[in-house]
Design an enzyme around this catalytic site. Structure first.
Site, PDB file in Angstrom:
ATOM      1  N   HIS A 282       0.826  -1.198   0.000  1.00 29.32           N
ATOM      2  CA  HIS A 282       0.000   0.000   0.000  1.00 29.32           C
ATOM      3  C   HIS A 282       0.870   1.263   0.000  1.00 29.32           C
ATOM      4  CE1 HIS A 282      -4.486   0.466   0.815  1.00 29.32           C
ATOM      5  NE2 HIS A 282      -4.119   1.719   0.720  1.00 29.32           N
ATOM      6  N   GLY A 336       1.125   4.937  -7.699  1.00 29.39           N
ATOM      7  CA  GLY A 336       0.110   5.637  -6.911  1.00 29.39           C
ATOM      8  C   GLY A 336       0.424   7.114  -6.770  1.00 29.39           C
TER       9      GLY A 336
END
Ligand SMILES: Cc1cc2nc3c(=O)[nH]c(=O)nc-3n(C[C@H](O)[C@H](O)[C@H](O)COP(=O)(O)O)c2cc1C
Length: 386
Positions: A282, A336
């Site tokens: 993440h 991201g």
């Protein structure tokens, strides 16, 4: 402004984004969890992997094209799901999706987007993937998945590494909330960033109102009160492999499991019918003490690479990072923060600039290491110690 936007690498884009965004928004995008050990490790891990260039190879026709789940993409990169991307730019998700379409790469829309999944599909098109955070009420999540199917999304990405909202104390200190609200802690911050106030927040206020999670059904929407960023997202800590099996029955296209860090879990994902996994921590925003995904990647490829497409993300900032992942067996890399920085700087053009930086860097790198195309990247291009 020229097309480079004055940014020659992702670090430049990050710096430009830092100046433009209120500190609370920038830190929400940029930072990790806990002591941010994982954020640092994600980068350091790339430094440990050395390339071994081949000399005198004709690379004059080098290609970055890949085929993933039956579709061709121009470069081996996809945009990762990032909730609240709409705070970077007015309808930032549409800008990101358009940039992805123009660049010929997939865009993943997050459950926690500030533009509805239907609008992103209608306005941007291209190869769209949808990321789902399962809600406590599974039937509502299944309805959301049906909406993504009806809107033409090509892949479903279920994120499994966030059963509760991670701590991320800075979001509390900064007083940034979703739905956005003015708080004692953020008002000065916002007023000191007039370009963001006028160009992002005011545009929402004059049209759809305070930025919020547009994919949430009305019933859930009305129950959400403004909480620190990341804390108001609905997630569930009762997710099991049965949930994955249920999604498999529901979803006819590619199904990916995001947030895998163990070989056994990749094998289980295959057993449950997934088509791919994303090895990810993440971006260091969940568990603050894991191995870097790039380090776990080869083991997952070894254990499940024949049954699944193995993708990877977390900390990719350079074309060389992408090359290393592909050489270790990844089919593609997700990014991201890089495209978030870009979209914060100049909307679609900024996201496009971020993608272009990866493409240019990877193109140069392929030539420099004597590799005729991404399809040829393998361990032979790495100086591995074993
Ligand atoms: C601001 C932000 C929001 C994110 N939101 C989500 C999300 O809603 N769902 C999800 O699966 N991952 C989310 N992620 C994680 C990304 O999908 C991805 O795994 C990570 O950003 C990759 O690392 P990188 O930022 O270093 O490229 C988020 C990341 C950031 C930076």
């Amino acid at each position: 402004m020229d097309k480079t936007l004055g940014a020659y690498d992702i670090a430049d884009l990050r710096e430009l984004a830092r100046r433009r965004l209120p500190r609370g928004v920038f830190e929400f995008f940029d930072r990790g969890n806990g002591d941010e050990v994982a954020v640092v490790e994600n980068r350091v891990a790339f430094e440990r992997i050395k390339l071994a260039p081949h000399a005198l190879v004709d690379t004059s026709r080098r290609s970055q094209e890949i085929t993933l789940f039956g579709e061709r993409h121009r470069i081996p990169v996809a945009i990762a799901p990032t909730g609240s991307a709409g705070l970077a730019w007015h309808e930032g998700e549409v800008a990101l999706a358009k940039a992805a379409r123009e660049a010929g790469i997939p865009f993943t829309l997050a459950t926690g987007s500030m533009t509805s999944l239907e609008r992103v599909a209608a306005e941007a098109g291209g190869t769209l993937w949808f990321q789902v955070y399962m809600w406590p009420d599974r039937s509502l999540s299944h309805q959301l998945v049906e909406r993504a199917k009806a809107a033409g999304y090509k892949a479903l990405v279920i994120t499994v590494d966030t059963p509760v909202p991670p701590g991320r104390e800075y979001n509390m200190r900064n007083g940034m909330t979703v739905p956005f609200s003015f708080t004692r802690r953020n008002v000065t911050d916002v007023l000191m960033h007039p370009r963001w106030l006028a160009g992002v927040l005011m545009r929402y206020l004059l049209t759809t109102g305070m930025p919020r999670y547009e994919n949430y059904p009305a019933g859930m929407q009305s129950r959400i009160t403004a909480l620190p960023m990341g804390r108001s997202m609905a997630v569930t800590d009762s997710l099991t492999w049965d949930d994955l099996r249920a999604l498999r029955k529901l979803w006819p296209h590619a199904l990916l499991v995001k947030g895998i860090l163990r070989t056994q879990d990749a094998v289980m994902a295959a057993e449950c019918g997934a088509d791919g996994v994303i090895v990810s921590n993440h971006g260091g925003r969940a568990v603050d003490s894991t191995r870097a995904p790039i380090e776990v990647l080869p083991e997952v490829v070894e254990a499940a690479g024949k049954r699944l497409e193995v993708l990877v993300d977390s900390g990719f900032r350079r074309g060389a990072d992408v090359a290393k992942a592909l050489a270790l067996g990844a089919r593609a890399v997700l990014i991201g923060r890089a495209t978030l920085y870009g979209v914060a700087v100049a909307g679609q053009a900024g996201a496009a600039r971020a993608i272009e930086i990866y493409r240019d860097e990877l193109d140069r790198l392929l030539a420099l290491i004597g590799c005729p195309g991404v399809a040829s990247l393998n361990r032979d291009y790495l100086a591995l110690s074993e």
